[in-house]
Design an enzyme around this catalytic site. Structure first.
Site, PDB file in Angstrom:
ATOM      1  N   LYS A  87      42.312   4.473  26.925  1.00  0.00           N
ATOM      2  CA  LYS A  87      43.159   3.702  26.011  1.00  0.00           C
ATOM      3  C   LYS A  87      44.562   3.607  26.601  1.00  0.00           C
ATOM      4  CE  LYS A  87      43.779   3.529  20.988  1.00  0.00           C
ATOM      5  NZ  LYS A  87      43.699   4.341  19.754  1.00  0.00           N
TER       6      LYS A  87
HETATM    7  O1  G3P Z   1      43.785   2.633  15.137  1.00  0.00           O
HETATM    8  C1  G3P Z   1      45.172   2.657  15.094  1.00  0.00           C
HETATM    9  C2  G3P Z   1      45.602   3.593  14.058  1.00  0.00           C
HETATM   10  O2  G3P Z   1      45.340   4.930  14.384  1.00  0.00           O
HETATM   11  C3  G3P Z   1      46.932   3.399  13.507  1.00  0.00           C
HETATM   12  O3  G3P Z   1      46.709   3.460  12.164  1.00  0.00           O
HETATM   13  O4  G3P Z   1      47.272   3.758   9.849  1.00  0.00           O
HETATM   14  O5  G3P Z   1      48.691   4.797  11.647  1.00  0.00           O
HETATM   15  O6  G3P Z   1      48.736   2.348  11.271  1.00  0.00           O
HETATM   16  P1  G3P Z   1      47.916   3.601  11.187  1.00  0.00           P
END
Ligand code: G3P
Length: 217
Positions: A87
């Site tokens: 990633k």
């Molecule tokens: O997949 C990306 C994720 O981990 C970010 O999610 O909820 O932190 O915006 P969030």
């Protein structure tokens, strides 16, 4: 549509895997820290632990921001387990590293994508997956789902094989809307996946069936 779970929590990964609907896992440094997994050795071991639970792709994020560092880290991550996907952040060196890994046949996931232009660059670099963060766009009053639709259109225009991995999915309706638009993959929390199970008529209908069965026995 592939279902990935977006967590480093092994219990939740096991639960999703046991449901029989899991296609992979995404993680990031924040999700690792949330589970108290710190230090390179522990983090690398944790990736291997995740790979032993699931059968599909497991995204492991580099923390370098320069090309040489990303290549060094990404090669070490890819060597950990055949299920590992490297990633990479959506920056110039990340795109360069993506091309490097694509040419070597190593799977990649370009992360932190917030515009269709960035998605186009990731596809040009041969990314296996490209992750637009829809929840974080919604957080700033920008339509995350509209971005997924734009990227779907662009990728289909040219037949790009990069898979749209809708990320930062926060709830069940995000999953349904991404499915309607045609995202290839979604990654979200276990709660959003389990939300798909719920319908009051299912619960009422099942209770009635069981009650009627008892009457006849
Ligand atoms: O997949 C990306 C994720 O981990 C970010 O999610 O909820 O932190 O915006 P969030």
């Amino acid at each position: 549509m592939k279902f990935f779970i977006d967590t480093a929590n092994l219990d939740q990964i096991r639960e999703a895997q046991a449901m029989g609907i899991l296609d992979g896992v995404t993680t990031n440094p924040s999700l690792m820290a949330k589970e108290g997994i710190t230090g390179a050795t522990n983090i690398l071991k944790h990736y291997v632990d995740i790979c032993t639970i699931v059968e599909g792709d497991v995204s492991a994020e580099v923390i370098s921001t320069d090309f040489d560092g990303m290549v060094r880290e990404g090669e070490a991550l890819a060597a950990l387990h055949p299920q590992i996907v490297v990633k990479l952040p959506m920056i110039a060196d990340g795109i360069k590293a993506c091309k490097y890994f694509s040419d070597k046949g190593i799977k990649t996931n370009v992360t932190l994508v917030f515009s269709a232009g960035q998605a186009l660059l990731a596809a040009k670099a041969g990314a296996t997956y490209m992750s637009p963060f829809i929840g974080r766009l919604d957080d700033i009053s920008t339509d995350g789902l509209a971005l997924i639709a734009d990227i779907r259109l662009i990728y289909d225009n040219y037949g790009f094989e990069t898979q749209i991995l809708a990320a930062s999915v926060r709830h069940t309706m995000h999953i349904m809307d991404c499915a309607k638009i045609g995202a290839d993959v979604m990654t979200g929390p276990l709660s959003a996946i389990k939300g798909l199970l719920k319908h009051p008529l299912t619960d009422i209908g099942l209770a009635q069936f069981l009650e009627d069965y008892k009457k006849g026995n």
